[in-house]
Enzyme design. Structure first.
Site, PDB file in Angstrom:
ATOM      1  N   GLU A  66       0.856  -1.204   0.000  1.00 55.99           N
ATOM      2  CA  GLU A  66       0.000   0.000   0.000  1.00 55.99           C
ATOM      3  C   GLU A  66       0.887   1.248   0.000  1.00 55.99           C
ATOM      4  O   GLU A  66       1.940   1.265   0.646  1.00 55.99           O
ATOM      5  CB  GLU A  66      -0.832  -0.008   1.300  1.00 55.99           C
ATOM      6  CG  GLU A  66      -1.655   1.250   1.542  1.00 55.99           C
ATOM      7  CD  GLU A  66      -2.250   1.306   2.962  1.00 55.99           C
ATOM      8  OE1 GLU A  66      -1.599   0.822   3.920  1.00 55.99           O
ATOM      9  OE2 GLU A  66      -3.357   1.846   3.097  1.00 55.99           O
TER      10      GLU A  66
ATOM     11  N   ASN B  65      -7.075   6.176  -1.861  1.00 50.74           N
ATOM     12  CA  ASN B  65      -5.969   5.267  -1.557  1.00 50.74           C
ATOM     13  C   ASN B  65      -6.161   4.071  -2.495  1.00 50.74           C
ATOM     14  O   ASN B  65      -7.066   3.260  -2.297  1.00 50.74           O
ATOM     15  CB  ASN B  65      -6.044   4.864  -0.078  1.00 50.74           C
ATOM     16  CG  ASN B  65      -4.845   4.054   0.366  1.00 50.74           C
ATOM     17  OD1 ASN B  65      -4.127   3.504  -0.450  1.00 50.74           O
ATOM     18  ND2 ASN B  65      -4.659   3.969   1.676  1.00 50.74           N
TER      19      ASN B  65
ATOM     20  N   GLU C  95      -6.129   8.811   7.689  1.00 50.79           N
ATOM     21  CA  GLU C  95      -6.653   8.389   6.377  1.00 50.79           C
ATOM     22  C   GLU C  95      -8.034   8.981   6.104  1.00 50.79           C
ATOM     23  O   GLU C  95      -8.348   9.313   4.972  1.00 50.79           O
ATOM     24  CB  GLU C  95      -6.706   6.867   6.292  1.00 50.79           C
ATOM     25  CG  GLU C  95      -5.340   6.249   6.102  1.00 50.79           C
ATOM     26  CD  GLU C  95      -5.429   4.810   5.675  1.00 50.79           C
ATOM     27  OE1 GLU C  95      -5.948   4.524   4.590  1.00 50.79           O
ATOM     28  OE2 GLU C  95      -4.964   3.946   6.438  1.00 50.79           O
TER      29      GLU C  95
HETATM   30  N1  CDT Z   1      -2.985   1.498   6.511  1.00 56.22           N
HETATM   31  C1  CDT Z   1      -3.906   0.926   7.303  1.00 56.22           C
HETATM   32  O1  CDT Z   1      -5.041   0.733   6.906  1.00 56.22           O
HETATM   33  N2  CDT Z   1      -3.505   0.570   8.539  1.00 56.22           N
HETATM   34  C2  CDT Z   1      -4.405   0.077   9.529  1.00 56.22           C
HETATM   35  C3  CDT Z   1      -4.007   0.564  10.852  1.00 56.22           C
HETATM   36  C4  CDT Z   1      -5.191   0.799  11.661  1.00 56.22           C
HETATM   37  S1  CDT Z   1      -4.829   1.702  13.099  1.00 56.22           S
HETATM   38  C5  CDT Z   1      -5.720   3.138  12.914  1.00 56.22           C
HETATM   39  C6  CDT Z   1      -4.494  -1.450   9.556  1.00 56.22           C
HETATM   40  O2  CDT Z   1      -5.613  -1.963   9.665  1.00 56.22           O
HETATM   41  O3  CDT Z   1      -3.476  -2.131   9.534  1.00 56.22           O
END
Ligand code: CDT
Length: 308
Positions: free
Chosen positions: A46, A106, A142
């Protein structure tokens, strides 16, 4: 093509100061390694082209937009597409997409082995928050910088194999997998940037974080009888650690390759798509076994509603 040698190209940290060109050079080095290993398809993480910028709070939209790509391929990524075509390797990677209409997503794409984009996905489940949150050890913005994806969870026929994509947090939601499973998906590709610690619970460390990621991917693969490739951006980005744990999972839910480091690392597996058939025609033969009359809440309700 029914048998693919698949590479999961985990990437180590990308710092804020790193240029797109420097990152693409690293991706090309991974691609060259993949070619030497006989790969037909390489999956990158990602937001592969930049640091995980949603950890930084920004108010100036012009500054935010510097992290986004206005077209794909573009000048910085064209060498990656060119090298992939030279090697006849299909690629998939994530990036921040700014559309001509000014919309922010994204996004991830997948190409065929000629370097043509044959599928695009825009992340649906955006984690985190919109405003600066003083209650967290670090930010995850995000929901501030992206809008939820508008393309659904499509699948794409890539040279005779049905491929789908999701991105990071999407992997934790069974609906993601089942919507693709209902289209007969045979390979789910996903990249992630997952902090090594929970910003809202310091007690939840790396071991638990890795377990939850693997649990989500192995369950999704098994319950939908599909191959899955989950690829991390890992390492310490400007002081903030991201976990590794990239894996390739077979349609029975077993991990067949696993990354060992938090750096640029290629893992590979030979993936025969015919192996999806057993699960799809027996225990997960959806047409015979699903009972949709009991699933209404899945699409009519978001939060919990307790029955009195
Ligand atoms: N990039 C991404 O989606 N990361 C999330 C972190 C969540 S913590 C707010 C994940 O689910 O790994």
């Amino acid at each position: 093509m029914r048998e693919w040698v698949i590479g999961a190209a985990q990437m180590g940290a990308i710092q804020k100061r790193d240029t797109r060109e420097a990152v693409v050079a690293r991706m090309i080095a991974l691609l060259d390694r993949a070619a030497a290993s006989g790969c037909d398809l390489v999956v990158f993480p990602e937001l592969a082209l930049t640091t995980f910028f949603p950890r930084w709070y920004m108010e100036d939209q012009a500054e935010v937009d510097t992290w986004f790509e206005r077209e794909m391929p573009n000048a910085a990524t064209q060498p990656l597409f060119d090298r992939a075509r030279e090697h006849r390797i299909a690629i998939s990677f994530g990036y921040a997409e700014l559309t001509p209409e000014g919309r922010h997503f994204n996004t991830s794409i997948v190409t065929d082995r000629e370097g043509e984009i044959v599928g695009k996905y825009r992340k649906v489940h955006l984690p985190g928050h919109v405003e600066y949150d003083t209650g967290r050890d670090f930010q995850h913005l995000e929901k501030r910088y992206f809008e939820p994806g508008d393309l659904g969870f499509d699948t794409f026929d890539n040279e005779g194999t049905l491929m789908g994509m999701c991105i990071c947090n999407d992997r934790r939601w069974p609906e993601t997998w089942r919507v693709m499973g209902l289209q007969g998906v045979e390979l789910v590709m996903l990249g992630y940037n997952t902090p090594s610690v929970n910003s809202q619970n310091r007690g939840e460390g790396l071991e638990q974080r890795l377990y939850h990621s693997e649990l989500s991917v192995t369950a999704g693969a098994y319950q939908n009888a599909t191959w899955a490739v989950a690829v991390a951006k890992a390492g310490v980005e400007d002081g903030f650690p991201l976990m590794g744990g990239s894996i390739i999972v077979d349609p029975d839910g077993f991990v067949v390759a696993r990354a060992q480091t938090e750096e640029d690392e290629l893992i590979t597996a030979t993936c025969d798509m015919e192996r999806c058939q057993f699960g799809k025609t027996t225990i997960f033969d959806f047409a015979r076994h699903r009972r949709i009359e009991h699933y209404g809440r899945i699409t009519s309700q978001t939060g919990v509603e307790r029955q009195q």
